[in-house]
Design a protein around this motif. Structure first.
Motif, short mmCIF file in Angstrom:
data_model
loop_
_atom_site.label_atom_id
_atom_site.label_comp_id
_atom_site.label_asym_id
_atom_site.label_seq_id
_atom_site.Cartn_x
_atom_site.Cartn_y
_atom_site.Cartn_z
N ARG A 1 43.06 48.08 39.28
CA ARG A 1 41.96 48.99 39.60
C ARG A 1 40.69 48.46 38.95
O ARG A 1 40.59 48.40 37.73
CB ARG A 1 42.30 50.40 39.11
N THR A 2 39.75 48.04 39.79
CA THR A 2 38.50 47.49 39.26
C THR A 2 37.33 48.46 39.44
O THR A 2 36.27 48.27 38.85
CB THR A 2 38.13 46.16 39.96
N GLU A 3 37.51 49.44 40.33
CA GLU A 3 36.41 50.38 40.60
C GLU A 3 36.93 51.79 40.31
O GLU A 3 37.33 52.52 41.21
CB GLU A 3 35.96 50.31 42.08
N PRO A 4 36.90 52.18 39.02
CA PRO A 4 37.56 53.43 38.62
C PRO A 4 36.96 54.67 39.28
O PRO A 4 37.63 55.70 39.35
CB PRO A 4 37.38 53.47 37.10
N ASP A 5 35.70 54.57 39.75
CA ASP A 5 35.09 55.78 40.32
C ASP A 5 35.30 55.91 41.82
O ASP A 5 34.96 56.93 42.41
CB ASP A 5 33.58 55.78 40.01
N ALA A 6 35.86 54.87 42.44
CA ALA A 6 36.05 54.91 43.89
C ALA A 6 37.31 55.70 44.22
O ALA A 6 38.18 55.89 43.36
CB ALA A 6 36.16 53.49 44.42
N PRO A 7 37.42 56.18 45.47
CA PRO A 7 38.67 56.86 45.87
C PRO A 7 39.88 55.92 45.68
O PRO A 7 39.71 54.70 45.70
CB PRO A 7 38.47 57.17 47.35
N LYS A 8 41.07 56.54 45.54
CA LYS A 8 42.29 55.80 45.15
C LYS A 8 42.49 54.48 45.90
O LYS A 8 42.73 53.45 45.28
CB LYS A 8 43.44 56.80 45.26
N HIS A 9 42.36 54.50 47.25
CA HIS A 9 42.64 53.27 48.01
C HIS A 9 41.47 52.28 47.99
O HIS A 9 41.61 51.15 48.44
CB HIS A 9 42.98 53.61 49.46
N LYS A 10 40.30 52.70 47.51
CA LYS A 10 39.10 51.85 47.61
C LYS A 10 38.75 51.22 46.27
O LYS A 10 37.73 50.53 46.17
CB LYS A 10 37.90 52.69 48.09
N GLY A 11 39.55 51.50 45.25
CA GLY A 11 39.16 51.02 43.93
C GLY A 11 40.01 49.87 43.42
O GLY A 11 39.96 49.49 42.25
N ILE A 12 40.81 49.28 44.32
CA ILE A 12 41.80 48.28 43.90
C ILE A 12 41.32 46.88 44.30
O ILE A 12 40.73 46.71 45.37
CB ILE A 12 43.16 48.59 44.58
N SER A 13 41.59 45.88 43.45
CA SER A 13 41.29 44.49 43.81
C SER A 13 42.55 43.64 43.69
O SER A 13 43.45 43.96 42.93
CB SER A 13 40.19 43.92 42.90
N TYR A 14 42.56 42.57 44.48
CA TYR A 14 43.72 41.67 44.54
C TYR A 14 43.37 40.41 43.76
O TYR A 14 42.63 39.55 44.24
CB TYR A 14 43.97 41.36 46.01
N LEU A 15 43.85 40.30 42.51
CA LEU A 15 43.52 39.17 41.64
C LEU A 15 44.71 38.23 41.53
O LEU A 15 45.85 38.64 41.81
CB LEU A 15 43.15 39.66 40.23
N PHE A 16 44.47 37.00 41.09
CA PHE A 16 45.59 36.10 40.80
C PHE A 16 45.26 35.25 39.59
O PHE A 16 44.07 34.95 39.33
CB PHE A 16 45.95 35.27 42.03
N PHE A 17 46.29 34.85 38.82
CA PHE A 17 46.05 34.18 37.54
C PHE A 17 47.33 33.55 37.01
O PHE A 17 48.43 33.80 37.53
CB PHE A 17 45.52 35.21 36.52
N GLU A 18 47.18 32.74 35.93
CA GLU A 18 48.32 32.09 35.28
C GLU A 18 49.08 33.12 34.44
O GLU A 18 48.46 33.96 33.79
CB GLU A 18 47.83 30.96 34.35
N THR A 19 50.39 33.01 34.45
CA THR A 19 51.18 33.99 33.69
C THR A 19 51.23 33.67 32.19
O THR A 19 51.66 34.50 31.40
CB THR A 19 52.63 34.07 34.21
N ASP A 20 50.81 32.45 31.80
CA ASP A 20 50.83 32.15 30.35
C ASP A 20 49.49 32.48 29.70
O ASP A 20 49.23 32.10 28.56
CB ASP A 20 51.24 30.70 30.09
N ASN A 21 48.66 33.19 30.42
CA ASN A 21 47.42 33.76 29.89
C ASN A 21 47.73 34.50 28.58
O ASN A 21 48.69 35.27 28.52
CB ASN A 21 46.90 34.72 30.97
N PRO A 22 46.93 34.27 27.52
CA PRO A 22 47.27 34.84 26.21
C PRO A 22 47.40 36.38 26.20
O PRO A 22 48.11 36.92 25.35
CB PRO A 22 46.12 34.40 25.31
N GLY A 23 46.76 37.08 27.10
CA GLY A 23 46.85 38.55 27.08
C GLY A 23 48.02 39.09 27.87
O GLY A 23 48.11 40.29 28.10
N ILE A 24 48.94 38.21 28.31
CA ILE A 24 50.04 38.67 29.17
C ILE A 24 51.38 38.51 28.45
O ILE A 24 51.68 37.44 27.92
CB ILE A 24 50.06 37.89 30.51
#
Lengths: 361, 403
Positions: free
Chosen positions: B174-197
């Motif tokens: 969820r990148t747009e917390p103020d948008a309606p439920k279906h409109k606030g989501i984004s499709y991201l992709f990244f490495e799984t060895d990212n330090p915060g994961i």
């Protein structure tokens, strides 16, 4: 590779279905079921005019020479509209039997009469799927003795094909000397069955080919496919009636079709029945195109579609609630038709035992 | 109605069978099937060259570039199964991420990610479900805010299949917390060895572990690692659903399982009697056979609809519900056939077939729940197949009782 109905087959189903929707109304079914006549002559004549009796009759005998799948699609529509007319035994099993084992003369005489509706052939072979009450028919010196239970279309038949205890097939006139026909009252008053008693009854054998019971087996397999088709059509109608009723009936200020408890019953019916179309198509197609698989396929179709049909009959009635249990809506005609078909030509358990024997000895 | 294959397809079947027989020596062994194994990657390249995997992916992105042909896809999968040949790599990168990029990715993204994904250099997992967002996926709460020109993700995913074996993840946040439920989501992709994961295996009731919990604590992702626009992630993840890409399951799978069971019934005895001679077991067997036959031909009906580009409507909607239920019943029957032998599990004396049937009995229950529970399937069937309404939401004002 193409596993679907052809445009012609869809057209055939639409035209038979369309006709039956207009004439086989609940009022008409009720009138026939509670009246003295064994069938609705009006609907039978109408269907005859559409040519449905001659789909399996070969072209050289003036028929349409079509496949068992075509006959099954017609039967599905007859079941869908719970039409009180003979079809399965007369235009289905009898024609298959005559095609397999009839003499040239028998075909020449009977096929045109079946096509025009002048002859209506009943079938007495219930004992071949398991005899009750020790009933059996024996052949002695060219005449038949004994009895057969649950003979099909006894109320409207002009002739019968009778199967003896060795699988031999015989033509018997409904008014033959030494033949006593007693109606048997069943749950389903849209079709007639009865007991045939033979005492030295004159009979005309179908040709010697049938001694091994091959023709009888083919008739039985065809009859089972058609009974499955009838149940398929009737069950499909019961689902549609349940959904339609659930969208009208309100409780607690909501249509009952908005409750998941009701929606899930409807989904279970639809999910169970939809693959039955494919199973039926396969079993009917196999009868003409894959003979080595046809017998087992007919058993799978009859037993499985009976099970799913029974489930639909029950759940559809439950969706309708109390009024579904009454005779008011006429829903019970479909419920009973499915219940009758289930036991006809072998119930699911006994057919599965046959299927196991066929495969594993 | 015609169940025969035309010459073109018969020839194609023969061609695939010949390939399978001839190439056996190049096929990786049981210990070489990991996506990063060089033998596995060489095999994958060989399959792509012949068009037996990544068949319809355009050549410029590393695929074979054939026109979609569901019948040929089916023939490939059948020929590989019957010759026991190892098929192409399968992970959610290949089945989900690549089609999504083809549909909605930028040219740069397609060039950068599709080929290495097909070749097994990158292995992907899918971060969709969350502890409180299963059937109601769009209610997901894992958040990303923007800080110093990066997305910063916090939250938790669950049921993440293969996350422990994946180097990449595509994920709904969820990148747009103020948008309606279906409109606030984004499709991201990244490495799984990212330090915060933090990926933690979640063992299931079979004793095996195939999915994970994935925890995000300030995991940073570059702003260009997004497919589609910000807030458009719900549409992006649904975009691939309208394409089939030959992704029908094997309709003969249930029949194949039943054949194994029939063999077992000939070998196993109870009080000296072969199980195949026991009338009660025979009854249950034939019941399942009939159902499997119905589903097998149902599969052919769907395949035909797909070839003819017709919409099969309700017929498609029932497949997950009926197929998973049938498989579960078959496994349940096999366990019952074995009786007390059927509860043996793991390395133990007398265990049959490594405890496979007991494993299937449990695993197949997982499949009834996963990917849209049986109850959600029934909602879909009744709403989209039968035209029945959604259940009204609770908490809405009660309609006035009509006078």
């Amino acid at each position: 590779m193409e596993f679907c109905l052809s445009e012609e087959q869809k057209l055939l189903q639409d035209s038979v279905g369309g006709y039956l929707a207009s004439v086989s109304t609940v009022e008409k079914i009720r009138e026939t079921a509670t009246g003295d006549e064994a069938m609705s002559k009006e609907i039978f004549d109408g269907l005859t005019e559409l040519g449905v009796n001659s789909v399996l009759i070969p072209e050289e005998h003036g028929g349409m020479g079509m496949s068992l799948l075509d006959a099954a699609l017609i039967q599905e529509m007859i079941g869908r509209h719970a039409a009180p007319v003979p079809y399965l035994a007369n235009a289905g099993m009898a024609v298959v039997g005559l095609n397999e084992a009839g003499t040239a003369e028998q075909k020449e005489v009977l096929f045109p009469k079946i096509a025009t509706g002048e002859a209506r052939i009943g079938i007495a072979m219930s004992e071949r799927t398991g005899a009750r009450e020790d009933a059996k028919v024996t052949l002695e010196g060219g005449t038949l003795n004994g009895r057969s239970l649950f003979a099909l279309d006894t109320g409207s038949a002009t002739d019968f094909i009778v199967c003896d205890n060795e699988g031999g097939l015989h033509l018997v006139k409904a008014d033959a000397a030494g033949l006593e026909i007693t109606a048997m009252g069943t749950i389903d008053n849209t079709r007639s069955v009865g007991e045939l008693k033979f005492s030295g009854t004159p009979a005309q054998p179908l040709s010697s080919e049938n001694e091994k019971g091959l023709a009888a087996s083919k008739m039985l397999a065809a009859g089972r496919v058609l009974a499955a088709a009838d149940t398929l059509g009737a069950a499909q109608m019961m689902i549609e009636k349940a959904v339609a009723y659930s969208l009208e009936r309100k409780q607690f200020n909501r249509i009952i079709g908005s409750y998941q408890a009701v929606k899930h019953m409807c989904a279970e019916m639809a999910a169970g029945l939809d693959p039955c179309h494919s199973l039926l198509w396969y079993a009917a197609y196999a009868a003409d195109a894959i003979p080595e698989e046809a017998e087992l396929a007919s058993m799978h179709a009859k037993s499985h579609i009976s099970e799913i049909g029974t489930m639909c009959a029950r759940k559809s009635t439950e969706v309708h609630g109390g009024i579904g249990f009454t005779e008011v809506l006429g829903l019970h005609f479909w419920f009973k038709r499915i219940g009758f078909n289930r036991q006809l030509l072998g119930g699911p358990t006994s057919i599965r035992a046959e299927a196991a024997k066929l495969q594993f000895g | 109605m015609d169940l025969k294959l035309s010459k073109e397809y018969e020839d194609f079947r023969q061609e695939v069978r010949d390939f399978c027989e001839k190439s056996k020596d190049q096929m990786p062994g049981p210990r070489e099937i990991g996506a990063s194994d060089p033998k596995r990657q060489a095999w994958q390249k060989l399959l792509i060259e012949h068009g037996y995997t990544a068949r319809t992916i355009p050549k410029e992105y590393g695929g074979y570039g054939a026109e979609p042909d569901v019948l040929k896809s089916r023939i490939i999968s059948e020929a590989f199964t019957e010759t026991k040949t190892l098929g192409g790599l399968s992970n959610q990168g290949i089945s989900m991420f690549v089609p999504t990029l083809l549909e909605l990715g930028t040219e740069e993204q397609k060039k950068r990610w599709i080929k290495p994904t097909l070749e097994g250099t990158h292995v992907w997992c899918q971060g969709y479900s969350e502890p409180n967002s299963g059937s109601d996926l769009a209610s997901l709460q894992t958040k990303a805010h923007v800080e110093d020109g990066m997305f910063v993700i916090n939250g938790q995913k669950i049921w993440t299949s293969g996350a422990h074996e994946s180097d990449m993840m595509f994920c709904l946040v969820r990148t747009e917390p103020d948008a309606p439920k279906h409109k606030g989501i984004s499709y991201l992709f990244f490495e799984t060895d990212n330090p915060g994961i933090d990926r933690r295996l979640l063992p299931n009731m079979t004793g095996a572990a195939s999915f994970n919990e994935v925890f995000f604590t300030d995991a940073k992702v570059p702003m260009d690692q997004i497919v589609g626009e910000r807030g458009d992630g719900w549409n992006v993840c649904n975009a691939t659903l309208k394409h089939e890409r030959g992704m029908l399951g094997d309709p003969n799978a249930a029949g194949t399982r039943l054949k194994t069971i029939i063999d077992m019934m000939h070998e196993e005895t109870l009080d000296g009697q072969r199980l195949i001679d026991n009338p009660v077991y025979r009854d249950r067997l034939v019941q399942l056979q009939a159902e499997a036959t119905a589903m097998q031909y149902h599969g052919l009906r769907l395949l035909t609809a797909s070839i003819k580009k017709e919409n099969p409507g309700l017929s498609r909607l029932i497949v997950k519900l009926q197929g998973c239920e049938l498989n579960h019943q078959i496994a349940s029957f096999a366990v019952d056939l074995l009786g007390e032998l059927g509860v043996l599990y793991g390395q133990t004396p007398l265990v049959r077939n490594n405890g496979t049937w007991q494993f299937s009995y449990m695993y197949d229950l997982g499949l009834i729940i996963g990917g849209g529970t049986a109850q959600i399937q029934k909602n879909i069937i009744s709403e989209h197949g039968l035209g029945m309404p959604r259940e009204p939401k609770v908490g809405q004002p009660k309609p006035a009782i009509p006078a």
